[in-house]
Design a protein around this motif. Sequence first.
Motif, PDB file in Angstrom:
ATOM      1  N   TYR A  18       6.557  16.915 -11.784  1.00  0.00           N
ATOM      2  CA  TYR A  18       7.161  16.318 -12.782  1.00  0.00           C
ATOM      3  C   TYR A  18       6.931  14.890 -12.948  1.00  0.00           C
ATOM      4  O   TYR A  18       7.368  14.010 -13.702  1.00  0.00           O
ATOM      5  N   LYS A 129       9.230  16.883 -22.057  1.00  0.00           N
ATOM      6  CA  LYS A 129       8.730  18.131 -22.715  1.00  0.00           C
ATOM      7  C   LYS A 129       8.053  18.841 -21.856  1.00  0.00           C
ATOM      8  O   LYS A 129       7.624  18.727 -20.966  1.00  0.00           O
ATOM      9  N   GLN A 130       8.109  20.198 -22.373  1.00  0.00           N
ATOM     10  CA  GLN A 130       7.273  21.130 -21.747  1.00  0.00           C
ATOM     11  C   GLN A 130       7.511  21.552 -20.353  1.00  0.00           C
ATOM     12  O   GLN A 130       6.445  21.715 -19.579  1.00  0.00           O
ATOM     13  N   THR A 131       8.629  21.481 -20.028  1.00  0.00           N
ATOM     14  CA  THR A 131       8.783  21.810 -18.583  1.00  0.00           C
ATOM     15  C   THR A 131       9.672  23.220 -18.388  1.00  0.00           C
ATOM     16  O   THR A 131       9.989  23.607 -17.198  1.00  0.00           O
ATOM     17  N   LYS A 133       9.009  27.219 -19.061  1.00  0.00           N
ATOM     18  CA  LYS A 133       8.350  28.475 -19.341  1.00  0.00           C
ATOM     19  C   LYS A 133       8.702  29.731 -19.100  1.00  0.00           C
ATOM     20  O   LYS A 133      10.019  29.907 -18.720  1.00  0.00           O
ATOM     21  N   THR A 202      13.129  32.876 -18.221  1.00  0.00           N
ATOM     22  CA  THR A 202      12.771  31.465 -18.198  1.00  0.00           C
ATOM     23  C   THR A 202      12.702  31.082 -16.696  1.00  0.00           C
ATOM     24  O   THR A 202      13.306  31.561 -15.977  1.00  0.00           O
ATOM     25  N   ARG A 205       8.913  24.654 -14.641  1.00  0.00           N
ATOM     26  CA  ARG A 205       7.503  24.708 -14.634  1.00  0.00           C
ATOM     27  C   ARG A 205       7.126  24.780 -13.206  1.00  0.00           C
ATOM     28  O   ARG A 205       5.766  25.234 -12.672  1.00  0.00           O
ATOM     29  N   THR A 229       4.232  31.806 -21.342  1.00  0.00           N
ATOM     30  CA  THR A 229       4.307  30.862 -22.206  1.00  0.00           C
ATOM     31  C   THR A 229       5.263  29.544 -22.035  1.00  0.00           C
ATOM     32  O   THR A 229       6.106  29.684 -21.203  1.00  0.00           O
ATOM     33  N   THR A 230       4.756  28.326 -22.598  1.00  0.00           N
ATOM     34  CA  THR A 230       5.689  27.108 -22.299  1.00  0.00           C
ATOM     35  C   THR A 230       6.489  27.126 -23.753  1.00  0.00           C
ATOM     36  O   THR A 230       6.115  27.116 -24.958  1.00  0.00           O
ATOM     37  N   ILE A 231       7.800  26.709 -23.490  1.00  0.00           N
ATOM     38  CA  ILE A 231       8.526  26.835 -24.642  1.00  0.00           C
ATOM     39  C   ILE A 231       9.181  25.312 -24.808  1.00  0.00           C
ATOM     40  O   ILE A 231       9.191  24.545 -24.020  1.00  0.00           O
ATOM     41  N   GLU A 232       9.739  24.971 -25.949  1.00  0.00           N
ATOM     42  CA  GLU A 232      10.055  23.653 -26.202  1.00  0.00           C
ATOM     43  C   GLU A 232      11.648  23.293 -25.961  1.00  0.00           C
ATOM     44  O   GLU A 232      12.259  22.407 -26.210  1.00  0.00           O
ATOM     45  N   ASN A 235      15.138  20.681 -21.475  1.00  0.00           N
ATOM     46  CA  ASN A 235      15.438  20.631 -19.886  1.00  0.00           C
ATOM     47  C   ASN A 235      16.388  19.781 -19.629  1.00  0.00           C
ATOM     48  O   ASN A 235      16.232  18.615 -19.690  1.00  0.00           O
TER      49      ASN A 235
END
Length: 364
Positions: A18, A129-131, A133, A202, A205, A229-232, A235
């Motif tokens: 991160y 963002k995008q942390t 999955k 979920t 990452r 997949t990566t979700i929005e 977090n």
Amino acid sequence: MLIKDLINHIEDIAPLNYAEDFDNVGLLVGDKNTKITNVLVTLDTLEAVVDEAIAKNCNFILSFHPIIFKGLKSLTGKNYVERTVLKAIKNNIAIFAIHTALDNDKNGVNAMLCNQLQLINQNILIPQKQTIKKLTTYAPKNEADTLRQALFKAGAGQIGNYSNCSFNVNGVGTYNANSNANPSKGSIGTDHNESETQITITFERHLESKILATLFKNHTYEEVAYEITTIENTNQNIGMGMVAELETQQSETEFLNYLKDKMKVSHIRHSQLLNKPIKKVAVLGGSGSFAIQAAKAAGADVFVTSDLKYHDFFQAENNILLVDIGHYESEQYTKNGLVAILTKKIPNFAFILSKTNTNPVKYF
């Protein structure tokens, strides 16, 4: 304990995954298979800090800021960075930097700053963002619960204040195994129908390799069907800055005096006073001008950070008080926080708080 073992503990606290893309974190100097004597924890690694490590029999320096930030083309001692690295190498001292990995952790730099100011109701100011999955996989219906529980134990299914979260749909899977296969269910060369459960779950990452290892270990199929997949989704645990509250609102003057007392600073730069009470406080240790708009959007009455330039103060626009307490000053308690966390996590190991003041800014 070997260096690689300590690194695993550090990454449990603040996963390097991160850290910001521009950063240089991790093991900067040293061999991960070296046995550690003692650990010196510091904000910056300078020659004086290496000298302190030598004097205190520490062969591992845990540094917040990285001493190597840009690529080194030579090591001749021509500047403070090269001299520091050379001295560490000559004395077999490893250097590890954690920097923005700790900035982005919910219990990291900004939580430590909030705690120093005794702020309550702490939340991430700018979530990274995008942390998050999402894993989707399929298991025989009678084995689905065992697989789910193993994935939960590996850290999947954590959503905010909830654990063991998943979504499951029952259906029928089909396949035909060829002569090179070794199917756990069905026969070679025959169409097989299997009652299966689709599991959707979920995870954060940094856990991806662990989640996949758990999936393969606990699944009975020779070929495991899955997708990631990566979700929005936001977090709540990863991101820059914090927004929190004072237990009791204060006037601007009271807050500035409170801030000077709690942070042990003698000088504060701030924007125009607005004659408004202070209750909601945004903080970001280190350089924080990029977060001014986020602090305003969060409804903060004041934003405490550092390294604000002349034109940054204009962004206050008469609706927030901007306060610059200095870069070192905003992060000075980070090393104390790290020592406290690591000592609690590994109580039988020596973590030594550096006594070297590495602040390059002096006041007259």
